[in-house]
Scaffold this motif. Structure first.
Motif, PDB file in Angstrom:
ATOM      1  N   ASN A   1       0.807  -1.227   0.000  1.00 59.86           N
ATOM      2  CA  ASN A   1       0.000   0.000   0.000  1.00 59.86           C
ATOM      3  C   ASN A   1       0.839   1.275   0.000  1.00 59.86           C
ATOM      4  O   ASN A   1       0.314   2.359   0.233  1.00 59.86           O
ATOM      5  N   VAL A   2       2.145   1.171  -0.270  1.00 60.75           N
ATOM      6  CA  VAL A   2       3.020   2.345  -0.281  1.00 60.75           C
ATOM      7  C   VAL A   2       3.037   2.970  -1.675  1.00 60.75           C
ATOM      8  O   VAL A   2       3.195   2.259  -2.677  1.00 60.75           O
ATOM      9  N   ILE A   3       2.870   4.278  -1.747  1.00 62.87           N
ATOM     10  CA  ILE A   3       2.944   5.035  -3.006  1.00 62.87           C
ATOM     11  C   ILE A   3       4.145   5.966  -2.889  1.00 62.87           C
ATOM     12  O   ILE A   3       4.052   7.050  -2.304  1.00 62.87           O
ATOM     13  N   PRO A   4       5.327   5.605  -3.448  1.00 62.50           N
ATOM     14  CA  PRO A   4       6.559   6.347  -3.149  1.00 62.50           C
ATOM     15  C   PRO A   4       6.821   7.567  -4.019  1.00 62.50           C
ATOM     16  O   PRO A   4       7.597   8.437  -3.628  1.00 62.50           O
ATOM     17  N   THR A   5       6.238   7.639  -5.226  1.00 59.06           N
ATOM     18  CA  THR A   5       6.577   8.734  -6.136  1.00 59.06           C
ATOM     19  C   THR A   5       5.311   9.386  -6.682  1.00 59.06           C
ATOM     20  O   THR A   5       4.196   8.930  -6.438  1.00 59.06           O
ATOM     21  N   ARG A   6       5.509  10.429  -7.479  1.00 55.07           N
ATOM     22  CA  ARG A   6       4.386  11.105  -8.138  1.00 55.07           C
ATOM     23  C   ARG A   6       4.154  10.586  -9.550  1.00 55.07           C
ATOM     24  O   ARG A   6       3.185  10.977 -10.202  1.00 55.07           O
ATOM     25  N   ARG A   7       5.048   9.722 -10.044  1.00 56.83           N
ATOM     26  CA  ARG A   7       4.923   9.213 -11.398  1.00 56.83           C
ATOM     27  C   ARG A   7       4.223   7.862 -11.407  1.00 56.83           C
ATOM     28  O   ARG A   7       4.483   7.005 -10.555  1.00 56.83           O
ATOM     29  N   LEU A   8       3.352   7.656 -12.390  1.00 54.66           N
ATOM     30  CA  LEU A   8       2.558   6.431 -12.476  1.00 54.66           C
ATOM     31  C   LEU A   8       3.434   5.201 -12.652  1.00 54.66           C
ATOM     32  O   LEU A   8       3.280   4.206 -11.931  1.00 54.66           O
ATOM     33  N   ALA A   9       4.376   5.242 -13.602  1.00 60.06           N
ATOM     34  CA  ALA A   9       5.212   4.072 -13.885  1.00 60.06           C
ATOM     35  C   ALA A   9       6.049   3.683 -12.675  1.00 60.06           C
ATOM     36  O   ALA A   9       6.219   2.499 -12.367  1.00 60.06           O
ATOM     37  N   GLY A  10       6.588   4.686 -11.955  1.00 60.00           N
ATOM     38  CA  GLY A  10       7.380   4.397 -10.758  1.00 60.00           C
ATOM     39  C   GLY A  10       6.552   3.716  -9.679  1.00 60.00           C
ATOM     40  O   GLY A  10       7.016   2.778  -9.021  1.00 60.00           O
ATOM     41  N   ASN A  11       5.309   4.157  -9.501  1.00 56.96           N
ATOM     42  CA  ASN A  11       4.430   3.533  -8.514  1.00 56.96           C
ATOM     43  C   ASN A  11       4.024   2.126  -8.929  1.00 56.96           C
ATOM     44  O   ASN A  11       3.877   1.242  -8.079  1.00 56.96           O
ATOM     45  N   GLN A  12       3.855   1.912 -10.223  1.00 63.31           N
ATOM     46  CA  GLN A  12       3.550   0.568 -10.708  1.00 63.31           C
ATOM     47  C   GLN A  12       4.710  -0.391 -10.437  1.00 63.31           C
ATOM     48  O   GLN A  12       4.505  -1.533 -10.012  1.00 63.31           O
ATOM     49  N   VAL A  13       5.929   0.081 -10.667  1.00 63.33           N
ATOM     50  CA  VAL A  13       7.109  -0.747 -10.396  1.00 63.33           C
ATOM     51  C   VAL A  13       7.199  -1.080  -8.916  1.00 63.33           C
ATOM     52  O   VAL A  13       7.474  -2.234  -8.538  1.00 63.33           O
ATOM     53  N   PHE A  14       6.956  -0.105  -8.062  1.00 62.97           N
ATOM     54  CA  PHE A  14       7.035  -0.357  -6.622  1.00 62.97           C
ATOM     55  C   PHE A  14       5.981  -1.376  -6.192  1.00 62.97           C
ATOM     56  O   PHE A  14       6.254  -2.254  -5.360  1.00 62.97           O
ATOM     57  N   THR A  15       4.767  -1.285  -6.750  1.00 60.98           N
ATOM     58  CA  THR A  15       3.710  -2.251  -6.420  1.00 60.98           C
ATOM     59  C   THR A  15       4.103  -3.656  -6.852  1.00 60.98           C
ATOM     60  O   THR A  15       3.887  -4.633  -6.116  1.00 60.98           O
ATOM     61  N   ILE A  16       4.701  -3.778  -8.036  1.00 60.32           N
ATOM     62  CA  ILE A  16       5.147  -5.097  -8.504  1.00 60.32           C
ATOM     63  C   ILE A  16       6.266  -5.635  -7.611  1.00 60.32           C
ATOM     64  O   ILE A  16       6.315  -6.832  -7.305  1.00 60.32           O
ATOM     65  N   CYS A  17       7.171  -4.750  -7.175  1.00 62.58           N
ATOM     66  CA  CYS A  17       8.234  -5.173  -6.257  1.00 62.58           C
ATOM     67  C   CYS A  17       7.640  -5.684  -4.936  1.00 62.58           C
ATOM     68  O   CYS A  17       8.133  -6.672  -4.368  1.00 62.58           O
ATOM     69  N   ALA A  18       6.593  -5.022  -4.445  1.00 61.10           N
ATOM     70  CA  ALA A  18       5.931  -5.475  -3.218  1.00 61.10           C
ATOM     71  C   ALA A  18       5.300  -6.847  -3.423  1.00 61.10           C
ATOM     72  O   ALA A  18       5.377  -7.717  -2.538  1.00 61.10           O
TER      73      ALA A  18
END
Length: 458
Positions: free
Chosen positions: A361-378
């Motif tokens: 449930n962490v949203i680390p950046t303001r960019r969509l692609a960066g948040n998608q990568v973080f979600t996949i990493c989780a």
């Protein structure tokens, strides 16, 4: 053996002097098991291939940043700024194959520069790793559950929107649709969406892709699925039938007024157990071409219903029973079908574990692609914690009606406390790299067991 009080108690008043030195100490000795698992999976090379289409090759490649994020979440950290607290840990550096970790600004910049092709390749790798584990285990039956989960952010991140948010009303959010495997408690795939869409938005195509890819790799496996009333539609039912998937789905009362009349006119209900009773019929809505098996269930309840009175126009209400209708193409007994459908609540436990333990449930950046990568990493961090436990123990031989996990999994947080977060020292006596840890028998037993299993699987 009886001891004197002086042998047990000690007076300690003086606070020792503090000195900081580079002693090659690690706080995460248990990462050794994940280093062995990453080598077994060839993780670093496969992550590098996800970004091989990029012409620019920075010092800290995208694959290294993604691998660092997975390790970051495995260690229990959530904010990017917390990288500073283990930046000099020798075992983390060895796992990543680095002499120095990137700065927080470098990680944040790499996430902001992520692009769609890299995200899709990383998503495909995450899905492939799960399917490889399923092929190894050769499970005869797989249950794929689909549901959305709200990922809230306080800031204005790209692609977020204000929508349904039960816990933080009015906040912007994403609302991805997840596909999970009930038997392994892992995430198979996700469809990233803004927070203002309905559950069924893009669901039919996403479900079709999930079943198509899984069936292509897992020959001879029987697939089944459970969905709630938000996904109930003629198109989704047809998708399940086309892919030969056995399914159950909750039926929304407000869309079919005749269901309320059918329940109220029913006099005889068959008993399942002390709580549940049922009757069933073959029926189809007026606009449908196919007839399905509809199971009408009621459950005894002692609580007075507290909700909007207007819904009484659509749903049958009384203070003795709760009613539910299930549509299915399964041919098993009614009790088995009802238990199977009620077992879909286990997906909420998967979401809860991933949000609490691996930062879903962490949203680390303001960019969509960066948040998608973080979600996949989780998702990958959560899946890897399940994968290493699947390797280390055998699954249950017989499937249960509710389709619980086929392994007795410990949460990632439990693995951290018991194994990962263990102090150690890296030395080279006579030129041989050695990790020295405290002689705790429980930690020694578990750590050596995991290492032995991963080496045998390699």
């Amino acid at each position: 053996m009886k001891c004197r009080k002086a042998q047990i108690q000690a007076k300690c008043h003086k606070i020792p002097a503090i000195r900081f030195e580079d002693q090659r100490l690690t706080s995460f000795s248990g990462l050794l098991i994940f280093q062995a698992l990453f080598m077994h999976m060839n993780m670093k090379h496969r992550l590098k291939k996800c970004f091989s289409h990029l012409k620019i090759s920075p010092i800290f490649g995208r694959h290294l940043v993604v691998l660092l994020l997975i390790v970051h979440l495995l260690l229990g950290f959530r904010r990017l700024r917390e990288v500073d607290y283990y930046g000099d840990d020798p075992l983390v550096l060895r796992l990543l194959g680095l002499r120095k970790l990137p700065d927080v600004s470098t990680i944040s910049r790499a996430l902001s520069q992520m692009e769609r092709e890299g995200v899709e390749k990383l998503r495909e790798l995450s899905r492939t790793l799960v399917i490889e584990g399923l092929k190894r285990e050769r499970l005869p039956r797989l249950t794929l559950d689909f549901d959305g989960s709200v990922l809230t952010t306080k800031s204005h991140a790209e692609g977020t929107a204000v929508g349904f948010n039960k816990s933080k009303k009015g906040n912007r959010s994403y609302y991805p649709l997840f596909c999970t495997v009930a038997q392994t408690s892992q995430f198979l795939d996700l469809l990233h969406r803004p927070g203002n869409v309905h559950d069924s938005n893009g669901a039919s195509e996403f479900m079709m892709r999930c079943f198509k890819k899984a069936r292509k790799e897992l020959k001879g496996t029987l697939f089944e699925s459970r969905i709630d009333s938000a996904f109930f539609s003629k198109r989704i039912m047809a998708t399940f039938d086309t892919h030969n998937v056995k399914f159950t789905a909750s039926v929304p009362f407000e869309r079919f007024a005749e269901l309320k009349d059918t329940i109220e006119q029913r006099k005889r209900w068959r008993v399942i157990d002390r709580e549940w009773s049922y009757f069933e019929t073959n029926w189809r809505p007026k606009s449908w071409d196919t007839t399905y098996r509809f199971i009408f269930t009621r459950r005894k309840t002692r609580k007075q219903y507290k909700g909007p009175l207007q819904l009484h126009l659509f749903e049958p209400r009384d203070f003795n029973f709760d009613y539910k209708v299930i549509v299915t193409n399964k041919t098993e007994s009614t009790k088995t079908v009802v238990l199977f459908h009620n077992g879909r609540g286990s997906q909420e436990a998967i979401f809860g574990d991933a949000k609490d333990d691996s930062g879903l449930n962490v949203i680390p950046t303001r960019r969509l692609a960066g948040n998608q990568v973080f979600t996949i990493c989780a998702m990958m961090a959560h899946n890897l914690s399940r994968e290493i436990q699947m390797l280390s123990s055998s699954c249950k031989l017989r499937a249960q009606p509710k389709r619980p996990a086929a392994w007795t999994f410990k949460t990632l947080d439990t693995l951290r406390h018991r194994i990962i977060q263990r102090a150690g020292r890296l030395t080279k006596p006579q030129g041989e790299l050695t990790l020295t840890m405290s002689a705790n028998q429980a930690v020694r037993k578990d750590l050596l067991h995991f290492l032995d299993i991963v080496k045998k699987a390699a």
